[in-house]
Design an enzyme around this catalytic site. Structure first.
Site, short mmCIF file in Angstrom:
data_model
loop_
_atom_site.label_atom_id
_atom_site.label_comp_id
_atom_site.label_asym_id
_atom_site.label_seq_id
_atom_site.Cartn_x
_atom_site.Cartn_y
_atom_site.Cartn_z
N CYS A 22 0.90 -1.11 -0.20
CA CYS A 22 -0.04 -0.12 -0.02
C CYS A 22 0.79 1.15 -0.01
CB CYS A 22 -1.00 0.00 1.10
SG CYS A 22 -2.13 -1.21 0.93
N1 COA Z 1 -20.52 -8.55 7.91
C1 COA Z 1 -21.14 -8.94 8.90
N2 COA Z 1 -20.36 -8.91 10.07
C2 COA Z 1 -18.95 -9.05 9.92
C3 COA Z 1 -18.20 -9.16 8.86
C4 COA Z 1 -19.25 -8.61 7.66
N3 COA Z 1 -18.66 -8.75 6.39
N4 COA Z 1 -17.13 -9.36 8.78
C5 COA Z 1 -16.82 -9.44 10.10
N5 COA Z 1 -17.87 -9.30 10.76
C6 COA Z 1 -18.00 -9.75 12.34
C7 COA Z 1 -17.02 -10.63 12.76
O1 COA Z 1 -17.33 -11.91 12.76
C8 COA Z 1 -17.11 -10.03 14.33
O2 COA Z 1 -18.05 -10.69 14.91
P1 COA Z 1 -17.90 -11.16 16.51
O3 COA Z 1 -17.50 -9.74 17.19
O4 COA Z 1 -18.83 -11.92 16.81
O5 COA Z 1 -16.63 -11.99 16.91
C9 COA Z 1 -17.58 -8.70 14.20
O6 COA Z 1 -18.10 -8.45 12.83
C10 COA Z 1 -16.26 -7.84 14.32
O7 COA Z 1 -15.19 -8.05 13.28
P2 COA Z 1 -13.57 -7.29 13.31
O8 COA Z 1 -12.95 -8.25 12.10
O9 COA Z 1 -13.20 -7.47 14.45
O10 COA Z 1 -14.16 -6.15 12.51
P3 COA Z 1 -13.41 -4.54 12.59
O11 COA Z 1 -14.18 -3.93 13.33
O12 COA Z 1 -11.94 -4.79 12.98
O13 COA Z 1 -13.23 -4.40 11.06
C11 COA Z 1 -11.71 -4.25 9.40
C12 COA Z 1 -12.73 -4.98 10.19
C13 COA Z 1 -11.03 -4.88 8.12
C14 COA Z 1 -12.58 -3.08 8.63
C15 COA Z 1 -10.69 -3.55 10.35
O14 COA Z 1 -10.03 -4.14 11.29
C16 COA Z 1 -9.75 -2.66 9.54
O15 COA Z 1 -10.07 -1.67 8.69
N6 COA Z 1 -8.46 -2.79 9.66
C17 COA Z 1 -7.42 -1.89 9.27
C18 COA Z 1 -6.68 -2.65 8.29
C19 COA Z 1 -6.86 -2.50 6.83
O16 COA Z 1 -7.82 -1.85 6.30
N7 COA Z 1 -5.85 -2.83 6.05
C20 COA Z 1 -6.24 -3.07 4.74
C21 COA Z 1 -4.63 -3.08 4.00
S1 COA Z 1 -3.78 -1.57 4.19
#
Ligand code: COA
Length: 372
Positions: free
Chosen positions: A156
Site C-alpha cells: 500500500c
Molecule cells: N458482515 C457482518 N459481520 C462481519 C463481517 C461482515 N462482512 N465481517 C466481520 N464481521 C463480524 C466479525 O465476525 C466479528 O464478529 P464477532 O464480534 O461476533 O466476533 C465482528 O463483525 C467484528 O469483526 P472484526 O474483524 O473485528 O471487525 P473490525 O471492526 O476490526 O473491522 C476491518 C474489520 C477490516 C474493517 C478493520 O479491522 C480494518 O479496517 N483494519 C485496518 C486494516 C486495513 O484495512 N488494512 C487493509 C490493508 S492496508
C-alpha cells in the site's frame, strides 16, 4: 541538488461499480451454496458454516460504500467469486500496462509534457501481473517515454515510496522527469469468499508526474520533503509467489490471496504512522498547523479520522482530510494519490499538505508538498 515538483496527476477509474448491497447479495448467495454443499460436515462439526455478510457492517467498520472493478460479473457470480479477465497474448498490452498508460497520459496532459521528455517510469504497485519483463518497461514503450523503467512493490505504500525514489533521482540530477504509476488490480488478489475482508478492495490506476522544479510555468506542488519507513509484520500477507509450484501448493488455498489480521493492523499501524508523521514534521521544521490538507491512505475511515486528529491536534474538517474510500474502497497504493488528484486544485499558492500512505510490510511513506 535540484528541487522537485509534482506537475500532474491522473486517475483511471474502471467502468464497473459494485455497491455494498450487490456485493453482500452475491456473498450471501455464495455462503448459502457453500453451506448447502457442506451440510453434512457442518452438522458433524468438521466444517464451519459461512455466516452472511451485511452492508451495515461494511459501512460502519470501514466507511466503504462501493468499489470500482475491472470485471464485476465474475466477482458477483456466487459459484466463482473472482474477476474473469481474458488472458492477453504477449503482443497485446497487459492489464496493468493498459490502465497505467491511461492514468499516465492524463498526468502528462495535465502538465503539458510529452511522454518522450520523461526519463524514468516507475510502476509501483502491491502486485505485478507477471514476473518479467517489468510492467514499467512495457508502459515506457506504450507511452513513448525515454530513459529507463522499473517495477517496485511496497504494497500500500508503493506510490509514496515511488515518489521518494523518483524525487531522489531528480534531486541528484540523474533524471529530469519521472512518472510514478500505480496500477492496482486489487480485485484479483482479494479473497471475495471471505466475509472478514470481501468488502475491502477496488481497482484503479493512478499516475504522478514529477519534474525538476526549474522554469515551471503552470500550477504545481513543490515536493518539500519525503520520508519512508518499514517494519516487518505478518499481519497483512499474501503467500502467492514463484516458489509455489516447488512447494507442490498449486491448489486453491486461502493464503494465496490477501490475508490480514485487521484488528492488529489497526492497533499497530496507527501509532507507527502517527509517530512517523510527527518525526517527519519535527525534522523538517514544518509545523502541523501549516497543513491545509492531508491526503491519507484510503483503507478505513476510522483509521483516517484517528491519524488526522493526531496530526492536526484536533478533528480535521472534511475538506482538510478528504476521503475517497467511500467511492473507491481501498485501492492499495493508489488511494492517497486519488485523494490528492481529486482534492488539490483549489489550494492557494503557499498552502502546504501531506500525502501519506501505509500498509503491508509494515510500511509508511510521507510526502510534504506546497502549492506553487
Ligand atoms: N458482515 C457482518 N459481520 C462481519 C463481517 C461482515 N462482512 N465481517 C466481520 N464481521 C463480524 C466479525 O465476525 C466479528 O464478529 P464477532 O464480534 O461476533 O466476533 C465482528 O463483525 C467484528 O469483526 P472484526 O474483524 O473485528 O471487525 P473490525 O471492526 O476490526 O473491522 C476491518 C474489520 C477490516 C474493517 C478493520 O479491522 C480494518 O479496517 N483494519 C485496518 C486494516 C486495513 O484495512 N488494512 C487493509 C490493508 S492496508
Amino acid at each position: 541538488m535540484y528541487n522537485v515538483a509534482i506537475t500532474g496527476t491522473g486517475v483511471f477509474t474502471p467502468s464497473h461499480i459494485i455497491t455494498n448491497d450487490e456485493l453482500v447479495a452475491a456473498f450471501n448467495a455464495h455462503a448459502d451454496l457453500y453451506n448447502a454443499e457442506n451440510e453434512a460436515e457442518i452438522a458433524a462439526g468438521t466444517v464451519t458454516a459461512k455466516p452472511h455478510s451485511s452492508s451495515d457492517f461494511i459501512v460502519a467498520a470501514s466507511g466503504i460504500e462501493q468499489r470500482y472493478v475491472l470485471d464485476k460479473d465474475g466477482i458477483l457470480d456466487p459459484a466463482r467469486m473472482f474477476p474473469k479477465l481474458a488472458a492477453r497474448p504477449d503482443d497485446t498490452p497487459g492489464f496493468m500496462a493498459e490502465i497505467g498508460v491511461d492514468a499516465a497520459q492524463e498526468a502528462l496532459a495535465a502538465a503539458g509534457i510529452d511522454a518522450a521528455d520523461v526519463d524514468l517510469v516507475i510502476c509501483a504497485a502491491c502486485n505485478m501481473e507477471r514476473a518479467y519483463p517489468a510492467i514499467a518497461v512495457e508502459i515506457q514503450q506504450l507511452l513513448g517515454a525515454g530513459g529507463f523503467a522499473f517495477d517496485m512493490n511496497v504494497a500500500c505504500s508503493s506510490a509514496t515510496f515511488g515518489i521518494q525514489t523518483a524525487s531522489d533521482m531528480i534531486r541528484a540530477g540523474s533524471i529530469r522527469r519521472a512518472l510514478v504509476i500505480n496500477p492496482e488490480i486489487c480485485s484479483a488478489h482479494l479473497e471475495w469468499r471471505d466475509r472478514d475482508c470481501h468488502f475491502i478492495f477496488g481497482d484503479v490506476a493512478t499516475a504522478t508526474l514529477l519534474e525538476r522544479d526549474e522554469d515551471l510555468t503552470g500550477p504545481h506542488f513543490k515536493v518539500l520533503s519525503t520520508r519512508c519507513a518499514t517494519q516487518f509484520s505478518n499481519n497483512i500477507r499474501n503467500n502467492n509467489g514463484y516458489l509455489r509450484r516447488t512447494h507442490d501448493q498449486m491448489e486453491d488455498r486461502r493464503d494465496m490471496q490477501f490475508m490480514q489480521n485487521g484488528r492488529k493492523v489497526f492497533k499497530e499501524v496507527l501509532p507507527l504512522v502517527s509517530k512517523h508523521i510527527a518525526d517527519h514534521l519535527d525534522d523538517t521544521g514544518v509545523p502541523a498547523t501549516d497543513f491545509a490538507r492531508l491526503w491519507l491512505h484510503q483503507a478505513n475511515k476510522t483509521m483516517n479520522d484517528y491519524i488526522g486528529k493526531k496530526v492536526l491536534g484536533r478533528i480535521p474538517e472534511p475538506h482538510e482530510q478528504p476521503n475517497i474510500l467511500q467511492d473507491y474502497a481501498n485501492t492499495s497504493s493508489a488511494g492517497s494519490i486519488i485523494a490528492f488528484s481529486q482534492n488539490s486544485d483549489d489550494l492557494a499558492v503557499g498552502a502546504k499538505g501531506l500525502i501519506c500512505s501505509f500498509g503491508a510490510g509494515y510500511s509508511v511513506g510521507s510526502v510534504i508538498v506546497e502549492r506553487a
